[in-house]
Scaffold this active site. Structure first.
Site, PDB file in Angstrom:
ATOM      1  N   ASP A 162       0.863  -1.170   0.000  1.00 18.83           N
ATOM      2  CA  ASP A 162       0.000   0.000   0.000  1.00 18.83           C
ATOM      3  C   ASP A 162       0.910   1.234   0.000  1.00 18.83           C
ATOM      4  OD1 ASP A 162      -2.130   1.659  -0.100  1.00 18.83           O
ATOM      5  OD2 ASP A 162      -3.207   0.781   1.579  1.00 18.83           O
TER       6      ASP A 162
HETATM    7  C1  BGC Z   1      -5.031   3.250  -0.368  1.00 14.47           C
HETATM    8  C2  BGC Z   1      -5.051   2.194  -1.458  1.00 14.47           C
HETATM    9  C3  BGC Z   1      -4.888   2.838  -2.811  1.00 14.47           C
HETATM   10  C4  BGC Z   1      -3.631   3.654  -2.832  1.00 14.47           C
HETATM   11  C5  BGC Z   1      -3.363   4.331  -4.162  1.00 14.47           C
HETATM   12  C6  BGC Z   1      -3.834   4.168  -0.496  1.00 14.47           C
HETATM   13  O1  BGC Z   1      -3.973   5.258   0.365  1.00 14.47           O
HETATM   14  O2  BGC Z   1      -5.061   2.645   0.897  1.00 14.47           O
HETATM   15  O3  BGC Z   1      -6.254   1.469  -1.399  1.00 14.47           O
HETATM   16  O4  BGC Z   1      -4.901   1.865  -3.818  1.00 14.47           O
HETATM   17  O5  BGC Z   1      -3.702   4.646  -1.823  1.00 14.47           O
HETATM   18  O6  BGC Z   1      -4.260   5.319  -4.438  1.00 14.47           O
END
Ligand code: BGC
Length: 700
Positions: free
Chosen positions: A273
């Protein structure tokens, strides 16, 4: 409902292996390595693997490591990208969210579908496959090849800020939806399913340690991931921010290496993540993380240095690079190019409206206030700030830019026909407004949440403070209900809400969720009776917050027990306000007979259902299983299958639902294996978890 799409190569492999093992189910043997690769890549996998050998041999350490991370803090040319090495014919990935449509980070408009929680309420797997297809197609159209979706974390508590992004509270239901979405989207792009695992608190998501037993992990938090990997063929898995039993998601050897790759045979990529998801170079690569997003913190130079210092074996880098190149090359050949000429096309918008129509849930309709007639003498008053708001959900990573959202008021106005409709904005609550509400034949009050009250942590609103409606809405409902007795409450939100103080006085209650770009049109079709309600709750609506497991978004260590949602309410003997699976319609259904046949591999349940009303409608037949629970404690009922029947007035049909025996197993911690308890199993069929219509007991 079991999905058996003949076009899914993995399923064909599984079918071939069924003679020796029930591939894809808990406790079953995983396919051989060759079969896994063939399923992932297609028949030419051997050529692909040979090509990867040659590429790896030609790359320097720095080049290899450059493939293992993103390189920019903000999106680059409308996507989150990893490095391209054109001389080596490596394109790198272009990633975009999201769970309800093409991410706004693309810089382009996208079709904002109803959020996943709404789609979970359709209980319509084929529709979800089509949603996946549309979202994948729009991503591909803007040049992306990796979709960061779906979000498949179990809703453990309604106050979770990202509740709207997931499908519900049940692992079987989640697995069915997630698998269909992945299969649809992967016609065009690779999907990264997220967040692995036990990620269902926002405010502390970056630090919290979720403690849970191996059994709870295996039975509640992982089965849907397994199904999406094995049956759905998901190409990627995003690790979670949180710790699971003391170990960060991105470093979790047990989850990534033992379970995901070892037991489930996953040959795709793992992705961290973003921004805050990685912590330590050696632990991440040893744990099995392939790609660090969205810029190098523990990979990049620190990884090159760690290899050069002898702290990391270069074989681990090669292994990650192999998976990255495999994912790129296999998906480049197995996906097809975009089929659309623009994002947010009329066809996509129409489909989004159809999804919204099927997702809204009618909880109450006393006195038949709905459907509303469109006669000249009918006066309708619409109240509530949210009625006029473009409210398609969170503004975190799942946000979509829509060109033209149809608000509830706009949809109702357009469909009101000869009836008179007045919209009273909260800001003009003057004598005229009081008069309009007082004389109306029906008042439609739109209440609930928006991006200011629930959403992603750190970058948006985070967890909800309360399960009550905002004060603004409680005051509004009190005022309106004092003036008029015919009130239809339309509730907007990503999960459930408490209804203290207003439920009894509402004539009708509709759960509209975040209904997407055409939500207003869909609501109008349902309230005026042009379409029938067919949504069913994919979560429980509890009567009191104290009936639920505690929601702790402050402590840095939390415990997740075996029970939550309907399983918890039933186990504790708490009556839900509206139970899991519940939803009314403008018609009624009778359950007329059930046949249960237990075979060596599966139990087949047939249920006869009749539409006993005057209008066409859809019934969602749900099958729950009560296991003996003597050797190992079990929930009173677990959802094990469902299917949706569309029935004309007077029409009968048989719902056929197959439950595999493997799905009835529990995880035996002592043996560290799945086990089937011998004894009597209750097979319950009905329209929701509470109102069981037919039961049979079988011995296994
Ligand atoms: C989120 C993810 C997401 C990523 C990219 C993160 O803050 O938890 O679910 O895919 O950002 O946008």
């Amino acid at each position: 409902m079991r999905q058996r799409p003949s076009s899914n190569p993995l399923w064909l492999v599984c079918a071939a292996l069924l003679v020796v093992a029930a591939c894809g189910d808990d406790g079953a043997e995983a396919p051989t390595p060759d079969a896994r690769l063939q399923a992932f890549c297609g028949v030419d996998y051997a050529d692909v693997e040979a090509g990867i050998d040659a590429t790896i041999a030609a790359l320097s350490l720095e080049e290899k490591v450059s493939l293992m991370h993103g390189f920019s803090v903000i999106p680059d040319r409308g996507a989150w990208r990893t490095t391209a090495l054109p001389d080596q014919d490596i394109a790198g990935f272009a990633m975009l969210d999201g769970p309800r449509g093409l991410s706004r980070f693309s810089g382009r408009p996208g079709t904002a579908f109803p959020v996943a929680m709404a789609r979970g309420a359709t209980w319509d797997i084929e529709m979800e496959r089509e949603v996946g297809r549309w979202i994948g197609d729009e991503l591909r159209f803007v040049g992306a090849d990796v979709l960061l979706a779906p979000t498949v974390n179990i809703l453990r508590h309604p106050r979770w800020g990202r509740a709207q992004e997931t499908y519900g509270e049940d692992t079987m239901h989640m697995g069915a939806f997630g698998t269909a979405f992945v299969q649809g989207a992967q016609e065009h792009v690779l999907t990264v399913i997220k967040h692995f695992a036990a990620n269902s608190i926002e405010d502390t998501r970056l630090e919290v340690d979720v403690e849970l037993s191996e059994r709870t992990l295996r039975e509640i938090y992982l089965p849907h991931f397994r199904r999406m990997v094995q049956e759905g063929g998901a190409g990627g898995v995003m690790t979670s921010y949180n710790k699971i039993n003391g170990v960060w998601g991105s470093e979790h050897t047990h989850l990534i290496r033992d379970i995901l790759r070892g037991e489930w045979g996953f040959v795709g990529i793992t992705v961290s993540d973003f921004t805050w998801g990685t912590h330590d170079t050696v632990r991440a690569i040893e744990g099995g993380l392939d790609i660090e997003m969205q810029y190098p913190q523990v990979y990049g130079e620190p990884l090159v240095d760690a290899v050069n210092a002898g702290d990391v074996d270069v074989a681990l880098v090669d292994e990650a690079v192999r998976r990255i190149l495999r994912a790129e090359r296999c998906f480049a050949s197995r996906t097809r190019d975009t089929t659309i000429e623009r994002t947010e096309s009329e066809a996509a918008l129409d489909f989004a409206q159809q999804v919204a129509r099927q997702s809204m849930v009618l909880l109450k309709n006393s006195g038949g206030v709905l459907p509303i007639e469109r006669r000249e003498d009918v006066r309708i008053a619409v109240v509530g700030e949210l009625a006029g708001a473009e409210n398609t959900g969170d503004r975190g990573s799942s946000a979509v830019n829509s060109r033209d959202v149809v608000t509830f008021v706009e949809g109702l106005e357009a469909a009101a026909g000869d009836a008179t409709l007045a919209y009273i904005d909260d800001s003009v609550w003057d004598d005229d407004a009081v008069e309009a509400v007082g004389v109306a034949d029906v008042v439609i009050a739109v209440v609930g949440y928006d991006e200011g009250q629930e959403g992603e942590g750190q970058i948006a609103a985070g967890d909800r403070d309360s399960m009550m409606l905002p004060e603004r809405d409680l005051d509004l409902l009190a005022d309106v209900m004092a003036l008029n007795e015919q009130v239809v409450v339309v509730y907007v939100g990503g999960s459930s809400v408490l209804m203290d103080g207003w439920q009894d006085d509402a004539d009708a209650i509709v759960v509209a969720w975040y209904a997407g770009v055409r939500g207003g049109d869909a609501l109008a079709e349902l309230l005026f009776g042009d379409a029938n309600f067919s949504g069913r709750l994919p979560i429980s609506f509890a009567a009191r917050e104290s009936d639920l497991p505690e929601f702790d978004n402050e402590s840095l260590t939390v415990q997740y027990g075996y029970y939550h949602g309907y399983r918890h309410l039933q186990n504790e003997g708490h009556q839900a306000l509206y139970p899991f699976g519940y939803g009314l319609s403008y018609t009624s259904f009778s359950y007329d007979g059930m046949r249960v046949a237990a075979g060596a591999e599966a139990v087949t349940v047939e249920v006869d259902v009749t539409n006993t009303g005057d209008v066409p409608g859809a019934e969602v037949v749900q099958v729950y299983v009560g296991a003996p629970g003597v050797v190992a404690e079990r929930a009173p009922r677990d959802l094990r299958g469902f299917t949706r029947l569309e029935l004309e007035p007077g029409e009968s049909a048989t719902a056929t639902i197959e439950l595999t025996i493997d799905e009835l197993r529990y995880f035996d911690e002592a043996a560290s294996d799945w086990a089937l308890e011998v004894g009597d199993y209750h097979i319950d069929a009905g329209p929701n978890v509470r109102d069981i219509m037919l039961t049979e007991v079988i011995s296994l």
